[in-house]
Enzyme design. Structure first.
Site, mmCIF file in Angstrom:
data_model
loop_
_atom_site.group_PDB
_atom_site.id
_atom_site.type_symbol
_atom_site.label_atom_id
_atom_site.label_comp_id
_atom_site.label_asym_id
_atom_site.label_seq_id
_atom_site.Cartn_x
_atom_site.Cartn_y
_atom_site.Cartn_z
ATOM 1 N N TRP A 10 20.598 56.885 11.363
ATOM 2 C CA TRP A 10 22.218 57.048 10.770
ATOM 3 C C TRP A 10 23.061 56.532 11.474
ATOM 4 O O TRP A 10 24.676 56.571 11.129
ATOM 5 C CB TRP A 10 22.313 58.414 10.823
ATOM 6 C CG TRP A 10 21.407 59.224 9.934
ATOM 7 C CD1 TRP A 10 20.224 58.594 8.901
ATOM 8 C CD2 TRP A 10 20.976 61.096 8.853
ATOM 9 N NE1 TRP A 10 19.619 59.993 8.380
ATOM 10 C CE2 TRP A 10 19.936 60.351 8.409
ATOM 11 C CE3 TRP A 10 22.319 61.670 10.428
ATOM 12 C CZ2 TRP A 10 19.447 62.267 7.862
ATOM 13 C CZ3 TRP A 10 21.331 63.337 9.534
ATOM 14 C CH2 TRP A 10 20.339 63.469 8.611
ATOM 15 N N LYS A 11 22.195 55.719 12.384
ATOM 16 C CA LYS A 11 23.974 55.239 13.204
ATOM 17 C C LYS A 11 25.161 55.628 13.690
ATOM 18 O O LYS A 11 25.080 57.517 14.095
ATOM 19 C CB LYS A 11 24.606 54.045 13.044
ATOM 20 C CG LYS A 11 23.744 52.390 12.221
ATOM 21 C CD LYS A 11 23.713 51.459 11.902
ATOM 22 C CE LYS A 11 22.306 50.617 11.415
ATOM 23 N NZ LYS A 11 22.151 49.190 11.505
ATOM 24 N N HIS A 96 17.573 48.349 19.745
ATOM 25 C CA HIS A 96 18.080 48.078 18.488
ATOM 26 C C HIS A 96 18.931 47.527 18.891
ATOM 27 O O HIS A 96 19.742 46.823 19.540
ATOM 28 C CB HIS A 96 18.711 49.162 17.962
ATOM 29 C CG HIS A 96 18.857 49.246 16.863
ATOM 30 N ND1 HIS A 96 20.435 48.333 16.003
ATOM 31 C CD2 HIS A 96 18.567 49.492 15.067
ATOM 32 C CE1 HIS A 96 20.639 48.328 14.711
ATOM 33 N NE2 HIS A 96 19.521 49.230 14.416
ATOM 34 N N SER A 214 18.084 45.946 5.367
ATOM 35 C CA SER A 214 18.533 46.040 4.120
ATOM 36 C C SER A 214 17.453 46.925 3.149
ATOM 37 O O SER A 214 17.616 45.668 2.122
ATOM 38 C CB SER A 214 19.077 44.186 3.977
ATOM 39 O OG SER A 214 20.462 44.349 4.790
ATOM 40 N N GLY A 235 18.362 51.878 7.565
ATOM 41 C CA GLY A 235 20.394 52.198 7.260
ATOM 42 C C GLY A 235 20.927 52.456 6.681
ATOM 43 O O GLY A 235 20.872 53.506 6.666
ATOM 44 N N GLY A 236 21.696 51.789 6.816
ATOM 45 C CA GLY A 236 22.630 52.163 5.572
ATOM 46 C C GLY A 236 22.403 52.676 4.133
ATOM 47 O O GLY A 236 22.511 53.699 3.469
HETATM 48 C C1 PEP Z 1 18.753 49.628 11.305
HETATM 49 O O1 PEP Z 1 20.309 49.513 11.379
HETATM 50 O O2 PEP Z 1 18.135 49.875 11.583
HETATM 51 C C2 PEP Z 1 18.636 48.599 9.887
HETATM 52 C C3 PEP Z 1 17.925 48.479 8.790
HETATM 53 O O3 PEP Z 1 20.429 48.292 8.838
HETATM 54 P P1 PEP Z 1 19.566 48.762 7.535
HETATM 55 O O4 PEP Z 1 19.035 49.613 6.877
HETATM 56 O O5 PEP Z 1 21.295 49.197 7.012
HETATM 57 O O6 PEP Z 1 20.746 47.216 7.764
#
Ligand code: PEP
Length: 256
Positions: A10-11, A96, A214, A235-236
């Site tokens: 979730w950052k 990360h 992504s 992530g997102g």
């Molecule tokens: C992440 O932050 O580990 C990541 C994979 O982000 P996203 O899915 O947004 O690319």
């Protein structure tokens, strides 16, 4: 057969209330044990206790996105692994790319954190991945080898069941440019071979290697269908139940 793991990073997002609401939504949709799919969510430090409470007895693990390797003491602004254990936290993401490239964490520092987390019996999600310039210079495998060697220095085979590796090409994180299933499979197969020669074939065979970068509902199934892709670090899309849930479902389908 290896189980799948779908993890949400979730950052630095959300409020306590929104994090708890999201956690409750994930808990409601979590597949049962027989699905062979486990789910991990990793909120920001201030939300960990509240998210743990929101998840309750649901089959959802809660992890942190970082921690400091030193014992509790005079380290202003840092969070000790012991504090995570005290909250009942299950796992910690280490290495990360945002910590490597924005916060300038080195393989040596990441390794200290990995070893300290293993001592605390936490599950470690160790992230590795190359920059676009490194991929273009055909350095992907060399970068992965260096990050694996560095991150796992001094970690022996008996501790490897506490480790999950996440392959996250930096050029795919938060950019909308996902690795193709072939690119992901090639990197994962390389990592598994590395694990086999550095440790042994049993460690390599048992290791969950997640893909991150992504991941979205429309590409998850193809990525998870690759033989060496054992889950996703998201992530997102993990911030929206309507996107995260279909990714979990894609893992459930892949595990059939
Ligand atoms: C992440 O932050 O580990 C990541 C994979 O982000 P996203 O899915 O947004 O690319």
């Amino acid at each position: 057969m290896r189980r799948y793991l779908v993890a949400g990073n979730w950052k630095m997002n959300g409020t306590l209330a929104s994090a708890q609401e999201l956690a409750r939504a994930v808990a409601e949709g979590v597949p049962d044990e027989s699905s062979q799919v486990d789910v991990l969510i990793c909120p920001a430090f201030p939300h960990l206790a509240g998210v743990k409470e929101a998840v309750g007895n649901a089959r959802v693990r809660v992890g942190a996105q970082n921690a400091y390797h030193e014992k509790p003491g005079a380290y202003t602004g840092e969070v000790a692994l012991e504090m995570l254990v005290d909250l009942g936290i299950d796992a910690v993401i280490l290495g990360h790319s945002e910590r490597r490239h924005v916060l300038k964490e080195t393989d040596e520092l990441i390794n200290r954190k990995v070893r300290a987390a293993l001592e605390q019996k936490l599950q470690v999600v160790l992230c590795v991945g190359e920059l676009l310039s490194e991929r273009e210079a055909s350095q992907t495998e060399a970068v992965l080898d260096r990050q694996m060697e560095g991150g796992l220095n001094g970690v022996d085979a008996s501790q490897m069941n506490q480790i999950v590796v996440a392959y996250e090409p930096v050029w795919a994180i938060g950019t909308g440019h996902t690795a193709t299933p072939d690119q992901a499979q090639a990197a994962h197969a390389h990592l598994r071979n590395w694990l086999s020669s550095r440790y042994n074939p049993a460690v390599a065979e048992g290791m969950q290697i997640l893909y991150g970068g992504s991941v979205k509902p429309d590409n998850a199934a193809e990525l998870l269908a690759q033989p060496d892709v054992d889950g996703a670090l998201v992530g997102g899309a993990s911030l929206k139940p309507e996107l995260f849930q279909p990714i979990i479902q894609a893992a459930v389908d892949a595990a059939q």
